[in-house]
Design a protein around this motif. Structure first.
Motif, PDB file in Angstrom:
ATOM      1  N   LYS A 257       0.828  -1.192   0.000  1.00 60.24           N
ATOM      2  CA  LYS A 257       0.000   0.000   0.000  1.00 60.24           C
ATOM      3  C   LYS A 257       0.869   1.250   0.000  1.00 60.24           C
ATOM      4  N   THR A 258       0.365   2.297  -0.635  1.00 59.58           N
ATOM      5  CA  THR A 258       1.090   3.557  -0.717  1.00 59.58           C
ATOM      6  C   THR A 258       0.293   4.630   0.008  1.00 59.58           C
ATOM      7  N   TYR A 259       0.981   5.387   0.885  1.00 58.22           N
ATOM      8  CA  TYR A 259       0.368   6.488   1.613  1.00 58.22           C
ATOM      9  C   TYR A 259       0.771   7.783   0.917  1.00 58.22           C
ATOM     10  N   LEU A 260      -0.190   8.390   0.216  1.00 57.86           N
ATOM     11  CA  LEU A 260       0.108   9.527  -0.645  1.00 57.86           C
ATOM     12  C   LEU A 260      -0.516  10.794  -0.080  1.00 57.86           C
ATOM     13  N   VAL A 261       0.284  11.886  -0.046  1.00 57.94           N
ATOM     14  CA  VAL A 261      -0.163  13.187   0.453  1.00 57.94           C
ATOM     15  C   VAL A 261       0.383  14.254  -0.477  1.00 57.94           C
ATOM     16  N   VAL A 262      -0.446  15.244  -0.798  1.00 54.09           N
ATOM     17  CA  VAL A 262      -0.047  16.383  -1.626  1.00 54.09           C
ATOM     18  C   VAL A 262      -0.209  17.646  -0.788  1.00 54.09           C
ATOM     19  N   THR A 263       0.827  18.460  -0.733  1.00 49.46           N
ATOM     20  CA  THR A 263       0.799  19.666   0.094  1.00 49.46           C
ATOM     21  C   THR A 263      -0.030  20.748  -0.587  1.00 49.46           C
ATOM     22  N   VAL A 264      -0.963  21.323   0.161  1.00 51.42           N
ATOM     23  CA  VAL A 264      -1.790  22.418  -0.343  1.00 51.42           C
ATOM     24  C   VAL A 264      -1.051  23.745  -0.215  1.00 51.42           C
ATOM     25  N   GLU A 265      -0.173  23.846   0.805  1.00 51.27           N
ATOM     26  CA  GLU A 265       0.669  25.025   0.997  1.00 51.27           C
ATOM     27  C   GLU A 265       2.009  24.559   1.553  1.00 51.27           C
ATOM     28  N   ASP A 266       2.927  25.493   1.735  1.00 53.12           N
ATOM     29  CA  ASP A 266       4.237  25.114   2.274  1.00 53.12           C
ATOM     30  C   ASP A 266       4.046  24.464   3.648  1.00 53.12           C
ATOM     31  N   CYS A 267       4.700  23.324   3.842  1.00 51.88           N
ATOM     32  CA  CYS A 267       4.474  22.535   5.056  1.00 51.88           C
ATOM     33  C   CYS A 267       5.797  22.200   5.736  1.00 51.88           C
ATOM     34  N   GLU A 268       5.723  22.138   7.066  1.00 60.58           N
ATOM     35  CA  GLU A 268       6.801  21.599   7.890  1.00 60.58           C
ATOM     36  C   GLU A 268       6.320  20.271   8.457  1.00 60.58           C
ATOM     37  N   MET A 269       7.088  19.221   8.223  1.00 61.41           N
ATOM     38  CA  MET A 269       6.690  17.876   8.652  1.00 61.41           C
ATOM     39  C   MET A 269       7.797  17.234   9.470  1.00 61.41           C
ATOM     40  N   LEU A 270       7.374  16.560  10.538  1.00 64.71           N
ATOM     41  CA  LEU A 270       8.298  15.755  11.341  1.00 64.71           C
ATOM     42  C   LEU A 270       8.257  14.327  10.823  1.00 64.71           C
TER      43      LEU A 270
END
Length: 494
Positions: A257-270
């Protein structure tokens, strides 16, 4: 008369010096005027001195007083610079409210000392940090490399990670603390596609669009990031939302399975790397297995066992804790596991039948527990009962907080015949050497000691009372060599 060579050398040197001439004149260095002296006041003070010289001796005292009065004025006083206070934004006054009413605290807050402290310090508040301030500090720390963080910064990261339920529900506390020392933050610009198959992500800042998990394919592997398919039905992820996995995706899986996310705006991720978590679990498992191997090998029945045979038991071990006073197994029952004591100790009791006198001609049989000994740290029990399915001959009770490594009976019975036979040959029943006669003698001895102690205390009290001696004042000694006549049979409860 001839001149010596030394004299001629001195004369030639003197002639050379006289031919050089005097050194050129040097200019006088400029004098710097002191900045802390007021020269106007200094001139006025000089004028007072000149007037004093022209006056008679009668006016010397008044001139002296005038000089002393004006002398401190020639030194300039440094202005004290106070710290700059932040500008308070003006608030609109409600209608009917005057300045005096605003300066007075409300009746509800009249006893709140924090308001007055804030006013004294120019509006600065010394209350605990708000959550927004903690988040900003948290983001600043994550931008540093883990090796450059201080101990306090590592603790701040750990405390913030404990506030994320999706992390605390998946990770043990010690695992989370270890992983917090290596987490980093990643910056993703607007429109980036993040595939969360390599770790667990926490959005700290910004918004992102998540999509339902879909099947991984070769086309997706060779596609560019911007050309990845966008499944429908996504959810909007806000700060502190999570996605991804802590499980390492193996190449053997045909359809991961693939967990896919597209950023809507500039993001900071841990990001917590799945590989780092797998490495941590592997190291933790190796360490625990090493401790279990050492514990079993130190038990008396297993000291002569080969290491290979003990290694067969290690994967079957589960840790279990018991509070003080809990009965682990009762006499007459088959114990459901084999136990290896890691910390604490157990008390061992055997049952004995006694008589309870109901009336002068009737007695009743009762069962009592007799303390026979202890099972200490690095001792085992239950092997014979599990392998032979034989009832336990004693009652085992936890004497203090107890931590044991246990192997369930079904796992013991599923071992290969060689290991089971080796366990039968080396192990012995727990306190199996005790006979019923030994238990009866132990019980009689303890009851005799108890009766003897009670008789001595009673006799001492009676003797002190008969002789008028108050207990606590004076000494009383006696040679106890005779058995009391009214001594009762300890096997009968009167």
């Amino acid at each position: 008369m001839p001149v010596s060579s030394l004299c001629s050398a001195i004369l030639s040197h003197m002639k050379a010096i006289s031919s050089v001439g005097p050194p050129p004149p040097r200019s006088v260095p400029d004098l710097k005027m002191p900045k802390h002296i007021d020269y106007d006041q200094l001139n006025a003070l000089s004028h007072v001195v000149r007037q004093q010289d022209s006056r008679s001796s009668l006016s010397i005292l008044s001139a002296h007083n005038e000089f002393i009065r004006q002398y401190p004025k020639i030194f300039l006083q440094r202005k004290t610079r106070l710290p700059k206070l932040p500008k308070q934004e003006g608030k609109r006054k409600p209608s009917g409210e005057t300045e005096e009413s605003q300066s007075q605290p409300s009746e509800d807050n009249s006893h709140n000392i924090a308001i007055y402290i804030k006013e004294v310090h120019g509006g600065h508040s010394y209350a605990p940090k708000k959550f927004e301030e903690k988040v900003e500090e948290f983001l600043a720390i994550l931008k540093k490399l883990p090796i450059h963080r201080t101990r306090d910064e590592h603790n701040i990261v750990w405390e913030m990670l404990q506030t994320i339920p999706d992390l605390t529900s998946q990770l043990r506390k010690d695992h989370l603390k270890t992983l917090s020392r290596n987490v980093i933050s990643e910056t993703w610009i607007k429109g980036s596609t993040v595939v969360g198959n390599d770790g667990f992500y926490v959005i700290l800042k910004g918004l992102a669009q998540s999509f339902h998990s879909f099947t991984y394919s070769e086309d997706l592997e060779h596609a560019a990031i911007g050309e990845m398919p966008m499944p429908l039905g996504g959810n909007l992820l806000r700060p502190w939302s999570t996605f991804g996995t802590l499980e390492v995706t193996t190449q053997i899986q045909s359809e991961p399975k693939t967990y896919l996310v597209v950023t809507v705006e500039d993001c900071e991720m841990l990001k917590i790397s799945a590989n780092n978590y797998a490495r941590l679990k592997s190291e933790q498992t190796k360490f625990e297995n090493k401790q279990i191997l050492k514990l079993i090998h130190q038990c008396p029945y297993y000291k002569e066992w080969p290491t290979l045979s003990i290694c067969e038991l290690v994967p079957l071990v589960k840790w279990k804790k018991f509070p003080p006073g809990q009965v682990i197994v009762e006499s007459g029952n088959v114990i459901p596991f084999v136990a290896y004591i890691n910390s604490g100790h157990c008390n061992i009791y055997r049952n004995i039948t006694g008589l309870l006198r109901i009336s002068p001609r009737k007695v009743k049989k009762i069962r009592k527990l007799v303390y026979m000994g202890q099972l200490q740290k690095q001792e085992s029990f239950g092997e014979i009962s599990v392998l032979l399915q034989a009832p336990f001959t004693c009652t085992v009770v936890a004497a203090e907080d107890l931590k044991m490594a246990v192997i369930k009976d079904k796992d013991i019975l599923a071992l290969d015949p060689v290991t089971r036979q080796l366990m039968l040959q080396t192990a012995n029943p727990t306190f199996g050497h005790l006979t019923d006669e030994d238990v009866k003698n132990e019980y009689l001895q303890k009851e005799l000691q108890k009766e003897w102690k009670n008789f001595k205390e009673k006799t001492v009290r009676n003797s002190l009372h008969y002789n008028g001696i108050v207990p606590g004042f004076g000494k009383w000694e006696h040679n106890w060599t005779t058995v009391p006549r009214n001594f009762k049979d300890p096997l009968i409860v009167y």
